[in-house]
Design an enzyme around this catalytic site. Structure first.
Site, PDB file in Angstrom:
ATOM      1  CE1 TYR A 144      -4.137  -1.435   0.273  1.00  0.00           C
ATOM      2  CE2 TYR A 144      -3.490  -2.595   2.268  1.00  0.00           C
ATOM      3  CZ  TYR A 144      -4.460  -2.415   1.108  1.00  0.00           C
ATOM      4  OH  TYR A 144      -5.603  -3.270   1.240  1.00  0.00           O
ATOM      5  CE  LYS A 242      -5.637  -8.287  -4.157  1.00  0.00           C
ATOM      6  NZ  LYS A 242      -6.538  -7.279  -3.341  1.00  0.00           N
ATOM      7  CG  HIS A 266      -9.777  -4.737  -1.589  1.00  0.00           C
ATOM      8  ND1 HIS A 266      -8.615  -3.916  -1.815  1.00  0.00           N
ATOM      9  CD2 HIS A 266      -9.664  -5.072  -0.200  1.00  0.00           C
ATOM     10  CE1 HIS A 266      -7.854  -3.985  -0.813  1.00  0.00           C
ATOM     11  NE2 HIS A 266      -8.552  -4.406   0.124  1.00  0.00           N
TER      12      HIS A 266
END
Ligand SMILES: Cc1cc2nc3c(=O)[nH]c(=O)nc-3n(C[C@H](O)[C@H](O)[C@H](O)COP(=O)(O)O)c2cc1C
Length: 377
Positions: A144, A242, A266
């Protein structure tokens, strides 16, 4: 009204009644406290996208093909120059200490035992170095972006030093709204995030009168394409992006230098109301061409789902919730068993659909299921 029963401790052996991989989802509520289960099982908002991910698989049927020899068949999966024994990977799932006392160590051991690629989360409950020590060589790190590039780079350098062989950059949740179901169950996020150093004295985000707390506040530090370009210049590790749901984004990211794309919403935990990942996959594959590297996740609960994902254009799949449930039910043994079941279910599907290899699955025929809308038990 019945009282919610306290969750059992994780089983030291496999509990009875585990006949298929999806049984881990069925048993999970017995092993996870109700508020945490609502959080894990739910998505964002009304959980519509989480439900859509599941029904997209249930709505498709596989047409059997007869009298084809599969006796030299296998599930080998080539991704670039890496060949894996099967196309099932463990999605990044944060805070695993809430699910099992051995947390990510158990998942890493299961991945190593089953020759499965493990994707360790930035939000893991033990450090990425400790996960690496428990893992096999096939390990990727999910990154992240942090508000500060120096903090992001620190994570990247640590992942490189700990022997992770690729970075998965998750870009779909710069803001994440909770599931109303989890809120109603009283879930509150807690737990350590030891990968993240205590933030330096960062100035609090101030917004002017009339500005949006979300657009001008929360989103102030959200990553943009410039950050992807920057990251590509900073690391030699392959970069997988992603959270991609649009073919134009996928094309753009690969043109910039991303190694591959993970089609993901997600698990329905980002934009509630986004389409299912399975419904987007064929468009993205068509737009990207046959040589692009495409992974998918969201809603995979069985080997036949893995088959359908590959038939719809994926090279391989990631499993999120099944991993969390198997971990909660039976620790490392559960995760390894769940992967074995998924693989065997995939192989049984291949046999019955006359597909000896994953390449054959790409030519298999999927049709709408007669009982569309009826989810898998
Ligand atoms: C409890 C939970 C935690 C997750 N944590 C992360 C995370 O830290 N990073 C990330 O990129 N995705 C995270 N995800 C999303 C998964 O990687 C994956 O995209 C999703 O679970 C796939 O859908 P499925 O659960 O239906 O398999 C999480 C998902 C769940 C359910």
């Amino acid at each position: 009204m019945t009282e919610p029963h306290p969750p059992s401790s994780p089983a030291a052996e496999l509990p009875a009644g585990l006949y298929c991989a999806a049984d881990y989802a069925r048993l999970a509520p017995d092993f996870i406290a109700p508020d945490l289960f609502a959080h894990v099982d739910g998505g964002s908002g009304h959980d519509r996208t989480t439900a859509a991910n599941l029904s997209a698989f249930a709505d498709l049927a596989i047409v059997p093909r007869l009298l084809r020899s599969v006796r030299h068949g296998h599930t080998r999966c080539e991704l670039g120059d890496i060949v894996r024994p099967h196309p099932i990977m463990l999605a990044p799932v944060g805070s695993q200490a809430s699910l099992h006392p051995h947390a990510e160590r158990a998942t890493a051991a299961a991945a190593a035992a089953t020759q499965t690629c493990l994707i360790a989360s930035t939000m893991s409950s033990i450090t990425l170095e400790d996960i690496a020590a428990a893992a096999g060589p096939d390990r990727w790190f999910q990154l992240y972006f942090q508000p500060d590039r120096a903090e992001t780079l620190d994570l990247v350098r640590r992942a490189e030093a700990a022997g992770y062989t690729a970075l998965v950059v998750t870009v779909d949740t710069p803001i994440q709204l909770p599931s109303y179901r989890a809120l109603a169950a009283g879930f509150r996020q807690s737990g350590d995030t030891p990968n993240l150093r205590p933030p330096p004295n960062r100035a609090p985000i101030r917004i002017e009168d009339g500005q949006s707390q979300i657009l001008n506040g929360f989103m102030r530090d959200a990553p943009t394409l410039d950050d992807i370009d920057w990251l590509l210049t900073e690391t030699r590790l392959p970069l997988w992006i992603k959270g991609v749901m649009h073919a134009a984004d996928a094309r753009d990211l690969v043109q910039r230098g991303a190694t591959g794309i993970i089609v993901s919403n997600h698990g329905g935990r980002a934009l509630d109301g986004a389409p299912s990942t399975l419904s987007r996959l064929p468009h993205i594959r068509t737009a990207m061409g046959s040589s692009a590297l495409l992974l998918v996740d969201g809603g995979i609960r069985s080997g036949s789902d893995v088959f359908k994902a590959i038939a719809s254009g994926a090279n391989a799949v990631l499993v999120g919730r099944l991993q969390a449930y198997a971990l909660a039910v039976a620790g490392a043994l559960g995760v390894a068993h769940m992967i074995r079941l998924l693989r065997e279910e995939l192989e049984a599907c291949m046999a019955q659909a006359g597909c000896a290899t994953l390449a054959d699955i790409g030519r298999a025929e999927l049709v709408p299921f007669a009982h569309a809308g009826v989810p898998m038990p």
